[in-house]
Design a protein around this motif. Structure first.
Motif, PDB file in Angstrom:
ATOM      1  N   VAL A 127       0.853  -1.187   0.000  1.00 48.80           N
ATOM      2  CA  VAL A 127       0.000   0.000   0.000  1.00 48.80           C
ATOM      3  C   VAL A 127       0.885   1.232   0.000  1.00 48.80           C
ATOM      4  O   VAL A 127       1.744   1.380   0.876  1.00 48.80           O
ATOM      5  N   LYS A 128       0.686   2.114  -0.967  1.00 51.79           N
ATOM      6  CA  LYS A 128       1.458   3.353  -1.011  1.00 51.79           C
ATOM      7  C   LYS A 128       1.055   4.225   0.172  1.00 51.79           C
ATOM      8  O   LYS A 128      -0.115   4.300   0.524  1.00 51.79           O
ATOM      9  N   PRO A 129       2.016   4.895   0.798  1.00 55.30           N
ATOM     10  CA  PRO A 129       1.684   5.740   1.943  1.00 55.30           C
ATOM     11  C   PRO A 129       0.892   6.974   1.528  1.00 55.30           C
ATOM     12  O   PRO A 129       1.019   7.459   0.414  1.00 55.30           O
ATOM     13  N   GLY A 130       0.071   7.442   2.417  1.00 53.92           N
ATOM     14  CA  GLY A 130      -0.724   8.641   2.188  1.00 53.92           C
ATOM     15  C   GLY A 130      -1.936   8.623   3.098  1.00 53.92           C
ATOM     16  O   GLY A 130      -2.473   7.561   3.413  1.00 53.92           O
ATOM     17  N   ALA A 131      -2.373   9.793   3.500  1.00 56.80           N
ATOM     18  CA  ALA A 131      -3.474   9.889   4.453  1.00 56.80           C
ATOM     19  C   ALA A 131      -4.782   9.380   3.872  1.00 56.80           C
ATOM     20  O   ALA A 131      -5.597   8.813   4.575  1.00 56.80           O
ATOM     21  N   PHE A 132      -4.999   9.589   2.593  1.00 58.96           N
ATOM     22  CA  PHE A 132      -6.287   9.231   1.994  1.00 58.96           C
ATOM     23  C   PHE A 132      -6.167   8.091   0.993  1.00 58.96           C
ATOM     24  O   PHE A 132      -7.036   7.914   0.145  1.00 58.96           O
ATOM     25  N   THR A 134      -6.628   4.547  -0.201  1.00 58.86           N
ATOM     26  CA  THR A 134      -7.469   3.409   0.169  1.00 58.86           C
ATOM     27  C   THR A 134      -7.314   2.267  -0.821  1.00 58.86           C
ATOM     28  O   THR A 134      -8.229   1.471  -0.993  1.00 58.86           O
ATOM     29  N   ASN A 135      -6.158   2.182  -1.474  1.00 61.15           N
ATOM     30  CA  ASN A 135      -5.976   1.163  -2.512  1.00 61.15           C
ATOM     31  C   ASN A 135      -4.747   0.302  -2.256  1.00 61.15           C
ATOM     32  O   ASN A 135      -3.704   0.790  -1.835  1.00 61.15           O
ATOM     33  N   GLN A 153       0.163  -2.692 -13.897  1.00 62.72           N
ATOM     34  CA  GLN A 153       0.002  -2.410 -12.482  1.00 62.72           C
ATOM     35  C   GLN A 153      -1.426  -1.923 -12.288  1.00 62.72           C
ATOM     36  O   GLN A 153      -1.930  -1.133 -13.079  1.00 62.72           O
ATOM     37  N   TYR A 154      -2.087  -2.405 -11.247  1.00 63.89           N
ATOM     38  CA  TYR A 154      -3.464  -1.992 -10.984  1.00 63.89           C
ATOM     39  C   TYR A 154      -3.711  -1.885  -9.491  1.00 63.89           C
ATOM     40  O   TYR A 154      -2.865  -2.279  -8.687  1.00 63.89           O
ATOM     41  N   GLN A 155      -4.841  -1.292  -9.144  1.00 61.58           N
ATOM     42  CA  GLN A 155      -5.196  -1.061  -7.752  1.00 61.58           C
ATOM     43  C   GLN A 155      -6.555  -1.663  -7.440  1.00 61.58           C
ATOM     44  O   GLN A 155      -7.429  -1.690  -8.301  1.00 61.58           O
ATOM     45  N   ILE A 156      -6.712  -2.091  -6.187  1.00 60.90           N
ATOM     46  CA  ILE A 156      -7.993  -2.564  -5.696  1.00 60.90           C
ATOM     47  C   ILE A 156      -8.229  -1.846  -4.368  1.00 60.90           C
ATOM     48  O   ILE A 156      -7.345  -1.763  -3.518  1.00 60.90           O
ATOM     49  N   GLU A 157      -9.432  -1.329  -4.208  1.00 60.79           N
ATOM     50  CA  GLU A 157      -9.761  -0.571  -3.002  1.00 60.79           C
ATOM     51  C   GLU A 157      -9.812  -1.474  -1.786  1.00 60.79           C
ATOM     52  O   GLU A 157     -10.331  -2.598  -1.830  1.00 60.79           O
ATOM     53  N   LYS A 158      -9.289  -0.968  -0.666  1.00 66.10           N
ATOM     54  CA  LYS A 158      -9.352  -1.698   0.609  1.00 66.10           C
ATOM     55  C   LYS A 158     -10.794  -1.692   1.099  1.00 66.10           C
ATOM     56  O   LYS A 158     -11.483  -0.687   1.013  1.00 66.10           O
TER      57      LYS A 158
END
Length: 161
Positions: A127-132, A134-135, A153-158
């Motif tokens: 998970v890439k760091p950051g306050a907001f 959610t992926n 490369q792709y993302q899936i929401e937590k």
């Protein structure tokens, strides 16, 4: 410390804002200058810089290293950009990819076969760091005739239950 144009611009901006604020406290220029010179670095490094880090999605990027890839799977996102940009894996057979990246985490679904395809490997990048943020980040490697032909490369929401 590296003096970049953005750093200098932000520091000047903070300096001007502190100068304007300090001018409301006292009308003597030397007192205003003294307050501004002391307060500017403190405000920048204890207020502005942390806020930039909280609200931006910047993260460190590193060169691909096979040992670090396997040792710290939660930090793989740091090496993924280099891996994608250099196309190191393109044309390599599965056994070489497995040597470099380790065993894949799972196979992707193939609609034409109606099963998880052993020609689509997925790796969790963390998970890439950051306050907001959610992926979760993932890397999919596709093989054709036992050779790497495509990477994405792709993302899936937590989701929390």
């Amino acid at each position: 410390m590296i003096l970049t144009p953005i750093f200098i611009l932000l520091m000047v901006l903070v300096f001007i804002l502190v100068w304007l604020f300090a001018s409301t406290i006292d009308k003597r220029k030397w007192v205003v200058l003294l307050i501004t010179l002391v307060a500017t670095p403190l405000l920048y490094f204890y207020v502005v810089y942390p806020l930039i880090n909280i609200f931006s999605s910047y993260h460190h990027e590193k060169y691909f290293n096979s040992g670090a890839w396997e040792a710290k799977p939660f930090l793989r996102y740091e090496m993924s950009a280099h891996l994608m940009a250099t196309k190191i894996l393109y044309g390599k057979p599965k056994d070489n990819v497995e040597e470099l990246l380790g065993t894949c985490d799972w196979y992707s679904w193939d609609d034409s076969l109606k099963i998880n395809s052993p020609d689509k490997w997925n790796y969790n990048l963390g998970v890439k760091p950051g306050a907001f943020n959610t992926n979760y980040e993932y890397l999919e490697i596709q093989f054709k005739n036992d050779r790497v032909v495509h990477m994405k490369q792709y993302q899936i929401e937590k989701t929390f239950e």
